[in-house]
Motif scaffolding. Structure first.
Motif, PDB file in Angstrom:
ATOM      1  N   ILE A   1       4.161  15.395 -11.598  1.00 23.50           N
ATOM      2  CA  ILE A   1       3.188  15.739 -12.629  1.00 23.50           C
ATOM      3  C   ILE A   1       3.186  14.637 -13.679  1.00 23.50           C
ATOM      4  N   SER A   2       2.021  14.107 -13.994  1.00 21.60           N
ATOM      5  CA  SER A   2       1.874  13.111 -15.058  1.00 21.60           C
ATOM      6  C   SER A   2       1.443  13.826 -16.326  1.00 21.60           C
ATOM      7  N   MET A   3       2.299  13.797 -17.347  1.00 24.29           N
ATOM      8  CA  MET A   3       2.015  14.447 -18.618  1.00 24.29           C
ATOM      9  C   MET A   3       1.286  13.453 -19.515  1.00 24.29           C
ATOM     10  N   ILE A   4       0.016  13.714 -19.776  1.00 23.11           N
ATOM     11  CA  ILE A   4      -0.841  12.794 -20.527  1.00 23.11           C
ATOM     12  C   ILE A   4      -1.040  13.334 -21.936  1.00 23.11           C
ATOM     13  N   VAL A   5      -0.725  12.503 -22.926  1.00 17.39           N
ATOM     14  CA  VAL A   5      -0.792  12.951 -24.319  1.00 17.39           C
ATOM     15  C   VAL A   5      -1.482  11.901 -25.181  1.00 17.39           C
ATOM     16  N   CYS A   6      -2.435  12.354 -25.988  1.00 12.45           N
ATOM     17  CA  CYS A   6      -3.043  11.524 -27.035  1.00 12.45           C
ATOM     18  C   CYS A   6      -2.272  11.844 -28.313  1.00 12.45           C
ATOM     19  N   SER A   7      -1.362  10.954 -28.709  1.00 13.40           N
ATOM     20  CA  SER A   7      -0.398  11.274 -29.760  1.00 13.40           C
ATOM     21  C   SER A   7      -0.772  10.668 -31.110  1.00 13.40           C
ATOM     22  N   VAL A   8      -0.521  11.460 -32.162  1.00 12.73           N
ATOM     23  CA  VAL A   8      -0.673  10.958 -33.534  1.00 12.73           C
ATOM     24  C   VAL A   8       0.533  11.325 -34.392  1.00 12.73           C
ATOM     25  N   ASP A   9       1.534  11.989 -33.784  1.00 13.86           N
ATOM     26  CA  ASP A   9       2.699  12.450 -34.529  1.00 13.86           C
ATOM     27  C   ASP A   9       3.947  12.243 -33.671  1.00 13.86           C
ATOM     28  N   PRO A  10       4.703  11.155 -33.907  1.00 14.37           N
ATOM     29  CA  PRO A  10       5.887  10.860 -33.089  1.00 14.37           C
ATOM     30  C   PRO A  10       6.920  11.973 -33.067  1.00 14.37           C
ATOM     31  N   ALA A  11       7.110  12.665 -34.175  1.00 15.01           N
ATOM     32  CA  ALA A  11       8.099  13.752 -34.238  1.00 15.01           C
ATOM     33  C   ALA A  11       7.705  14.896 -33.306  1.00 15.01           C
ATOM     34  N   LYS A  12       6.415  15.282 -33.343  1.00 15.34           N
ATOM     35  CA  LYS A  12       5.937  16.345 -32.452  1.00 15.34           C
ATOM     36  C   LYS A  12       6.026  15.901 -31.000  1.00 15.34           C
ATOM     37  N   LEU A  13       5.685  14.631 -30.761  1.00 15.78           N
ATOM     38  CA  LEU A  13       5.731  14.103 -29.401  1.00 15.78           C
ATOM     39  C   LEU A  13       7.145  14.164 -28.836  1.00 15.78           C
ATOM     40  N   GLU A  14       8.132  13.794 -29.638  1.00 18.05           N
ATOM     41  CA  GLU A  14       9.521  13.804 -29.178  1.00 18.05           C
ATOM     42  C   GLU A  14       9.962  15.220 -28.793  1.00 18.05           C
ATOM     43  N   LYS A  15       9.617  16.198 -29.615  1.00 16.40           N
ATOM     44  CA  LYS A  15       9.980  17.584 -29.315  1.00 16.40           C
ATOM     45  C   LYS A  15       9.256  18.087 -28.073  1.00 16.40           C
ATOM     46  N   PHE A  16       7.994  17.691 -27.934  1.00 16.91           N
ATOM     47  CA  PHE A  16       7.226  18.090 -26.761  1.00 16.91           C
ATOM     48  C   PHE A  16       7.872  17.542 -25.488  1.00 16.91           C
ATOM     49  N   CYS A  17       8.211  16.267 -25.487  1.00 17.11           N
ATOM     50  CA  CYS A  17       8.811  15.631 -24.310  1.00 17.11           C
ATOM     51  C   CYS A  17      10.148  16.283 -23.961  1.00 17.11           C
ATOM     52  N   GLU A  18      10.950  16.599 -24.979  1.00 18.20           N
ATOM     53  CA  GLU A  18      12.224  17.270 -24.747  1.00 18.20           C
ATOM     54  C   GLU A  18      12.008  18.632 -24.090  1.00 18.20           C
ATOM     55  N   ASN A  19      11.030  19.363 -24.587  1.00 16.86           N
ATOM     56  CA  ASN A  19      10.724  20.680 -24.024  1.00 16.86           C
ATOM     57  C   ASN A  19      10.296  20.574 -22.566  1.00 16.86           C
ATOM     58  N   VAL A  20       9.431  19.616 -22.260  1.00 11.27           N
ATOM     59  CA  VAL A  20       8.956  19.442 -20.885  1.00 11.27           C
ATOM     60  C   VAL A  20      10.121  19.129 -19.951  1.00 11.27           C
ATOM     61  N   LEU A  21      10.969  18.190 -20.335  1.00 11.98           N
ATOM     62  CA  LEU A  21      12.085  17.792 -19.488  1.00 11.98           C
ATOM     63  C   LEU A  21      13.053  18.948 -19.242  1.00 11.98           C
ATOM     64  N   MET A  22      13.186  19.832 -20.218  1.00  9.88           N
ATOM     65  CA  MET A  22      14.099  20.972 -20.074  1.00  9.88           C
ATOM     66  C   MET A  22      13.515  22.095 -19.226  1.00  9.88           C
ATOM     67  N   THR A  23      12.190  22.173 -19.117  1.00  6.22           N
ATOM     68  CA  THR A  23      11.570  23.344 -18.499  1.00  6.22           C
ATOM     69  C   THR A  23      10.784  23.068 -17.233  1.00  6.22           C
ATOM     70  N   VAL A  24      10.326  21.849 -16.992  1.00 11.26           N
ATOM     71  CA  VAL A  24       9.362  21.586 -15.929  1.00 11.26           C
ATOM     72  C   VAL A  24       9.920  21.889 -14.542  1.00 11.26           C
ATOM     73  N   GLY A  25      11.165  21.514 -14.268  1.00 11.02           N
ATOM     74  CA  GLY A  25      11.779  21.868 -12.998  1.00 11.02           C
ATOM     75  C   GLY A  25      11.297  21.080 -11.798  1.00 11.02           C
ATOM     76  N   CYS A  26      10.567  19.989 -12.013  1.00  6.45           N
ATOM     77  CA  CYS A  26      10.123  19.120 -10.923  1.00  6.45           C
ATOM     78  C   CYS A  26       9.893  17.727 -11.499  1.00  6.45           C
ATOM     79  N   PRO A  27       9.741  16.710 -10.653  1.00  2.00           N
ATOM     80  CA  PRO A  27       9.554  15.349 -11.178  1.00  2.00           C
ATOM     81  C   PRO A  27       8.316  15.240 -12.068  1.00  2.00           C
ATOM     82  N   CYS A  28       8.455  14.488 -13.154  1.00  2.00           N
ATOM     83  CA  CYS A  28       7.310  14.264 -14.038  1.00  2.00           C
ATOM     84  C   CYS A  28       7.438  12.901 -14.700  1.00  2.00           C
ATOM     85  N   GLU A  29       6.340  12.411 -15.197  1.00  2.00           N
ATOM     86  CA  GLU A  29       6.303  11.184 -15.998  1.00  2.00           C
ATOM     87  C   GLU A  29       5.484  11.468 -17.243  1.00  2.00           C
ATOM     88  N   PHE A  30       5.653  10.637 -18.269  1.00  2.00           N
ATOM     89  CA  PHE A  30       4.879  10.766 -19.496  1.00  2.00           C
ATOM     90  C   PHE A  30       3.981   9.546 -19.640  1.00  2.00           C
TER      91      PHE A  30
END
Length: 294
Positions: free
Chosen positions: A2-31
């Motif tokens: 799964i390719s996680m595509i994000v249009c980012s304007v807030d690095p802090a929110k982005l970091e938390k989002f990426c952490e959440n995805v890595l902890m929950t996705v359960g399959c290979p992904c890229e950002f």
């Protein structure tokens, strides 16, 4: 993958989002992330740009203010996307898109969603609507907080950069376009948490008008078309609710609101909503004058 595509304007929110995805996705992904703070591109351009770079067979176009609350959600989403007939998968949508101006949630009876909404005042609302008790609810249009699709489906359709150059209605447009050939779904097997509220403003209204002009010959569009008389009266109700919302939330110019009112009265002069709108028209006109908006 799964390719996680994000249009980012807030690095802090982005970091938390990426952490959440890595902890929950359960399959290979890229950002695949585009930092839009300096470029200021419209979201359709960013999404097309990033999707072209993505290596995954499955694409996720996500806002950075969401968390996934279901463990191993990636397998469930991929399983749904692997169905050849599946188009776009999201978390909030509608089984109908009416001809009258409206957002994705046209009316309660058509709404399907499965997410948790957090509000600025700290309150939380569980937005759950699955009347058919299915794992995935077929819908016409979807909200853009998180959208999944196969890369091949995106390549066939792509986001409309010419018509939608800002940050509104791109979600309804891509799901409407894909829905002409595939079946879109709200997943009820994966729970999402959304941390920001939507807003109604002039750019949103402008893009709403653009959307309805673009799809005029296809609207109204239903999963299951109701009786023509029922459909007709729901168009009247939606037109009334939309114009009333513009007045209450102070969205758009008064000339546009007045034009919408007069068009409603011209079409449905015999219906009680015409009288109600005329009453509100004069009421809000006085209020707008007092506020210096006229």
């Amino acid at each position: 993958m799964i390719s996680m595509i994000v249009c980012s304007v807030d690095p802090a929110k982005l970091e938390k989002f990426c952490e959440n995805v890595l902890m929950t996705v359960g399959c290979p992904c890229e950002f695949v992330v585009h930092d839009n703070r300096e470029t200021g591109y419209g979201i359709t351009h960013v999404y097309n740009l990033c999707a072209a770079k993505a290596k995954g067979e499955y694409l996720c176009f996500a806002h950075e203010d969401i968390f996934f609350r279901t463990p191993d959600w990636g397998e469930r989403i991929v399983s749904l996307l692997q169905r050849p007939a599946t188009g776009v998968v999201g978390f909030a949508g509608s089984t109908a898109k009416l001809a009258a101006y409206s957002g994705w949630g046209s009316m309660k009876q058509y709404t399907r969603y499965n997410y948790i909404q957090r509000f600025r005042n700290g309150s939380i609302k569980y937005c759950i609507a699955n009347p058919d008790k299915v794992s995935a609810s077929p819908v016409i249009v979807l909200d853009g907080m998180c959208l999944f699709m196969r890369k091949e489906v995106w390549a066939e359709t792509r986001f409309d950069e010419a018509t939608f150059q800002g940050f509104h209605l791109y979600d309804l447009d891509i799901s409407m376009a894909v829905g002409q050939k595939y079946v879109n779904y709200v997943t009820n097997d994966v729970l999402l948490e959304h941390f920001s509220e939507g807003s109604y403003n002039q750019p949103w209204l402008d893009d709403t008008v653009r959307f309805h002009r673009k799809w005029a010959d296809r609207l109204p569009f239903y999963i299951e078309k109701p009786n023509p008389l029922v459909s007709y009266f729901r168009e009247i109700k939606m037109s009334f609710l939309f114009i009333r919302m513009l007045m209450k939330k102070r969205v758009g110019s008064w000339d546009f609101i007045e034009l919408c009112c007069r068009e409603h009265v011209r079409r449905y002069y015999w219906h009680i909503t015409s009288l109600k709108l005329l009453q509100r028209l004069y009421k809000y006109k006085r209020q707008w004058r007092r506020e210096g908006r006229l």
